[in-house]
Write a protein that holds these residues in place. Structure first.
Motif, PDB file in Angstrom:
ATOM      1  N   LYS A 159       0.832  -1.195   0.000  1.00 16.61           N
ATOM      2  CA  LYS A 159       0.000   0.000   0.000  1.00 16.61           C
ATOM      3  C   LYS A 159       0.872   1.252   0.000  1.00 16.61           C
ATOM      4  CE  LYS A 159      -4.066   1.976   0.374  1.00 16.61           C
ATOM      5  NZ  LYS A 159      -5.110   1.813  -0.668  1.00 16.61           N
ATOM      6  N   LYS A 160       0.497   2.242  -0.784  1.00 11.84           N
ATOM      7  CA  LYS A 160       1.247   3.497  -0.828  1.00 11.84           C
ATOM      8  C   LYS A 160       0.987   4.289   0.444  1.00 11.84           C
ATOM      9  CE  LYS A 160       1.401   3.999  -5.844  1.00 11.84           C
ATOM     10  NZ  LYS A 160       1.026   4.852  -7.008  1.00 11.84           N
ATOM     11  N   LYS A 161       2.050   4.455   1.235  1.00  6.25           N
ATOM     12  CA  LYS A 161       1.925   5.187   2.486  1.00  6.25           C
ATOM     13  C   LYS A 161       3.140   6.083   2.669  1.00  6.25           C
ATOM     14  CE  LYS A 161      -0.073   3.199   5.949  1.00  6.25           C
ATOM     15  NZ  LYS A 161      -0.304   2.342   7.122  1.00  6.25           N
ATOM     16  N   ALA A 162       3.169   6.826   3.759  1.00  2.00           N
ATOM     17  CA  ALA A 162       4.314   7.680   4.048  1.00  2.00           C
ATOM     18  C   ALA A 162       5.536   6.819   4.342  1.00  2.00           C
ATOM     19  CB  ALA A 162       3.993   8.589   5.231  1.00  2.00           C
ATOM     20  N   GLY A 163       6.712   7.341   4.047  1.00  8.68           N
ATOM     21  CA  GLY A 163       7.930   6.575   4.299  1.00  8.68           C
ATOM     22  C   GLY A 163       9.150   7.238   3.699  1.00  8.68           C
ATOM     23  N   HIS A 164      10.207   6.435   3.575  1.00 11.33           N
ATOM     24  CA  HIS A 164      11.498   6.936   3.096  1.00 11.33           C
ATOM     25  C   HIS A 164      11.399   7.304   1.615  1.00 11.33           C
ATOM     26  CE1 HIS A 164      16.139   6.221   2.743  1.00 11.33           C
ATOM     27  NE2 HIS A 164      15.797   7.505   2.677  1.00 11.33           N
ATOM     28  N   LEU A 165      11.803   8.527   1.287  1.00 14.78           N
ATOM     29  CA  LEU A 165      11.737   9.011  -0.092  1.00 14.78           C
ATOM     30  C   LEU A 165      13.143   9.275  -0.606  1.00 14.78           C
ATOM     31  CD1 LEU A 165      10.140  10.085  -2.548  1.00 14.78           C
ATOM     32  CD2 LEU A 165      10.058  12.307  -1.403  1.00 14.78           C
ATOM     33  N   GLY A 166      13.404   8.832  -1.812  1.00 18.02           N
ATOM     34  CA  GLY A 166      14.711   9.068  -2.432  1.00 18.02           C
ATOM     35  C   GLY A 166      15.727   8.006  -2.055  1.00 18.02           C
TER      36      GLY A 166
END
Length: 206
Positions: A159-166
């Motif tokens: 599921k697309k959720k908040a987290g580590h980006l990049g």
């Protein structure tokens, strides 16, 4: 050129072509890279060459890596990378690969690690729409519903959720070589490349 080269990002700027248009470019310090190992089908079941980049003091490498480089009489190099070739017989250990092997107008695929942006929310990471910003709204930047009810009674994986980006391995394809500076080992390519200044890049033919 049948093999690639390693380099680091120097920075971005712009240059003007003959018609006066501004072209955004990235300057890359590419090479010189030394061939440290040759692999063939008889011994390794595939054809490839290994190149090294970034000379460092001896104390920065462990003994197994120093022993590996000693076999090819090459200096201590921090970064090693393999490139598949049709035949490794046309190369020799110790040969140096420089930007002179490239040509202006050549198209390149450049791979690097994208800039890490830490823990990011739904809107920034996945481009979700936000909720109404009026006073009565209770949902401004939340994700909304994330799953079904009693069945299955859980949130499905992925599921697309908040987290580590990049901070992901990224490849940008079909970047054109605009200029080459042989004396300073600089490649100037049109457009942007992954990562920030100083990042290691893998540069190869499209």
């Amino acid at each position: 050129m049948s093999v690639g080269i390693l380099g680091r990002i120097v920075g971005m700027t712009q240059i003007f072509d003959t018609s006066g248009l501004a072209i955004p470019v990235t300057i890359i310090k590419a090479g010189p890279c030394v061939i440290t190992q040759l692999k063939n089908k008889e011994t390794h079941q595939y054809e490839a060459i290994q190149i090294g980049f970034g000379e460092v003091p001896l104390k920065h490498l462990n003994k197994p890596l120093l022993g590996h480089l000693k076999k090819s009489n090459t200096p201590p190099l921090k970064h090693l990378k393999e490139f598949r070739v049709d035949s490794s017989t046309s190369y020799n250990c110790g040969d140096v690969i420089t930007v002179e092997d490239f040509q202006i107008g050549q198209m390149l695929d450049i791979t690097g690690w994208s800039i890490g942006k830490g823990f990011s929310g739904y809107q920034k990471r996945h481009h979700f729409c936000r909720g109404p910003m009026s006073h009565g709204s209770k949902n401004h930047r939340q994700p909304g519903s994330i799953g079904a009810g009693t069945t299955p009674g859980r949130v499905n994986p992925g599921k697309k959720k908040a987290g580590h980006l990049g901070n992901q391995k990224t490849t940008i394809k079909h970047l054109e070589v605009i200029h080459i500076n042989n004396s300073d080992h600089l490649l100037v390519v049109k457009g942007s490349v992954p990562g920030k200044m100083g990042n290691l890049l893998v540069i190869k033919n499209t």
